[in-house]
Design an enzyme around this catalytic site. Structure first.
Site, PDB file in Angstrom:
ATOM      1  N   VAL A   1     -45.141  26.284  45.809  1.00 45.76           N
ATOM      2  CA  VAL A   1     -45.017  26.783  44.436  1.00 45.76           C
ATOM      3  C   VAL A   1     -43.733  26.335  43.742  1.00 45.76           C
ATOM      4  O   VAL A   1     -43.593  26.536  42.540  1.00 45.76           O
ATOM      5  CB  VAL A   1     -45.128  28.325  44.391  1.00 45.76           C
ATOM      6  CG1 VAL A   1     -46.482  28.779  44.885  1.00 45.76           C
ATOM      7  CG2 VAL A   1     -44.004  28.981  45.187  1.00 45.76           C
ATOM      8  N   ASP A   2     -42.812  25.713  44.493  1.00 46.23           N
ATOM      9  CA  ASP A   2     -41.563  25.244  43.896  1.00 46.23           C
ATOM     10  C   ASP A   2     -41.268  23.810  44.346  1.00 46.23           C
ATOM     11  O   ASP A   2     -40.166  23.493  44.784  1.00 46.23           O
ATOM     12  CB  ASP A   2     -40.409  26.179  44.262  1.00 46.23           C
ATOM     13  CG  ASP A   2     -39.168  25.931  43.418  1.00 46.23           C
ATOM     14  OD1 ASP A   2     -39.278  25.296  42.342  1.00 46.23           O
ATOM     15  OD2 ASP A   2     -38.072  26.360  43.835  1.00 46.23           O
ATOM     16  N   LEU A   3     -42.278  22.949  44.230  1.00 44.62           N
ATOM     17  CA  LEU A   3     -42.110  21.559  44.634  1.00 44.62           C
ATOM     18  C   LEU A   3     -41.231  20.861  43.603  1.00 44.62           C
ATOM     19  O   LEU A   3     -41.622  20.678  42.454  1.00 44.62           O
ATOM     20  CB  LEU A   3     -43.472  20.863  44.746  1.00 44.62           C
ATOM     21  CG  LEU A   3     -43.452  19.455  45.310  1.00 44.62           C
ATOM     22  CD1 LEU A   3     -42.914  19.445  46.744  1.00 44.62           C
ATOM     23  CD2 LEU A   3     -44.841  18.853  45.265  1.00 44.62           C
ATOM     24  N   ASN A  46     -36.051  20.344  46.755  1.00 41.88           N
ATOM     25  CA  ASN A  46     -36.713  20.866  47.946  1.00 41.88           C
ATOM     26  C   ASN A  46     -37.354  19.774  48.795  1.00 41.88           C
ATOM     27  O   ASN A  46     -38.020  20.065  49.781  1.00 41.88           O
ATOM     28  CB  ASN A  46     -37.752  21.923  47.567  1.00 41.88           C
ATOM     29  CG  ASN A  46     -37.088  23.203  47.105  1.00 41.88           C
ATOM     30  OD1 ASN A  46     -35.953  23.488  47.457  1.00 41.88           O
ATOM     31  ND2 ASN A  46     -37.783  23.971  46.299  1.00 41.88           N
ATOM     32  N   ARG A  74     -45.405  19.995  38.661  1.00 42.70           N
ATOM     33  CA  ARG A  74     -44.092  20.639  38.782  1.00 42.70           C
ATOM     34  C   ARG A  74     -43.056  19.630  39.273  1.00 42.70           C
ATOM     35  O   ARG A  74     -41.927  19.589  38.787  1.00 42.70           O
ATOM     36  CB  ARG A  74     -44.176  21.844  39.722  1.00 42.70           C
ATOM     37  CG  ARG A  74     -42.873  22.604  39.830  1.00 42.70           C
ATOM     38  CD  ARG A  74     -43.049  23.887  40.615  1.00 42.70           C
ATOM     39  NE  ARG A  74     -41.823  24.629  40.685  1.00 42.70           N
ATOM     40  CZ  ARG A  74     -41.370  25.465  39.781  1.00 42.70           C
ATOM     41  NH1 ARG A  74     -42.070  25.662  38.686  1.00 42.70           N
ATOM     42  NH2 ARG A  74     -40.239  26.098  39.930  1.00 42.70           N
TER      43      ARG A  74
END
Length: 193
Positions: free
Chosen positions: A128-130, A134, A166
């Site tokens: 969900v936070d690519l 990261n 994203r």
């Protein structure tokens, strides 16, 4: 001992022959004004730290490039809790964002990023936070994925394209929007036999 930047700075700890990363959970956005580090207690197994540790261990056991989890820690405070996750540090790894900023991310590396993201997607990981912070680049140019907080495994779906979108938005923040073409090329390439 040292630390890495971020919302809740991670600490690097010496642990014999290896180093560990201690990452406390920190809130962002408007909720952080109420509490920067506390979350609603709904049971130990449902805490963010335990969920992330289980998912990271599962992916690690599948042979995917994630840091080996060491432990999750949770401290309960009545109806709330604070937590942290401990993983093995990847020596010499840099965030993809750093490699982009220094001009050290060539087309081959970016295609490898795409292939790696595809491996995770094929395993059902919805990250969900690519983003470019990261994705870590090891000294051998291997790609690793970190920060699996709130992530989960799912059947194939529209979430895959949402992850890639994203990542594309993240690259624009580093003036590297054009890099997404090479990443998508690697993502779409047939898996090696």
């Amino acid at each position: 001992m040292g630390e890495a930047p971020g919302r809740g700075a991670s600490l690097f700890l010496e642990a014999g022959a290896e180093q560990w990363v201690l990452r406390p959970y920190r809130r962002g956005g408007l909720v952080a004004r109420l509490s920067e580090a506390r979350y609603l207690w709904t049971g130990r197994e449902r805490t963010r730290a335990f969920r992330e540790m289980r998912l990271t261990a599962e992916l690690f056991d599948l042979g995917l490039p994630v840091p080996r989890p060491v432990a999750a820690g949770v401290t309960r405070h009545g109806l709330t809790y604070e937590a942290a996750l401990l993983t093995v540090r990847l020596p010499g790894a840099q965030a993809l964002a750093e490699r982009l900023a220094s001009g050290e991310a060539d087309a081959a590396l970016l295609r490898e990023v795409g292939r790696t993201v595809r491996r995770f997607h094929d395993a059902g990981l919805d990250h969900v936070d690519l983003n470019a912070r990261n994705l870590l680049v090891a000294p051998d140019d291997g790609i690793w994925l970190i920060d699996l907080d709130r992530c989960r495994r799912r059947p194939p779906g529209a979430w895959r394209e949402a992850n890639l979108d994203r990542l594309a938005r993240s690259l624009v923040k580093f003036d590297a929007g054009a890099a997404m073409g090479d990443i998508r090329q690697g993502y779409s390439a047939p898996a090696p036999a």
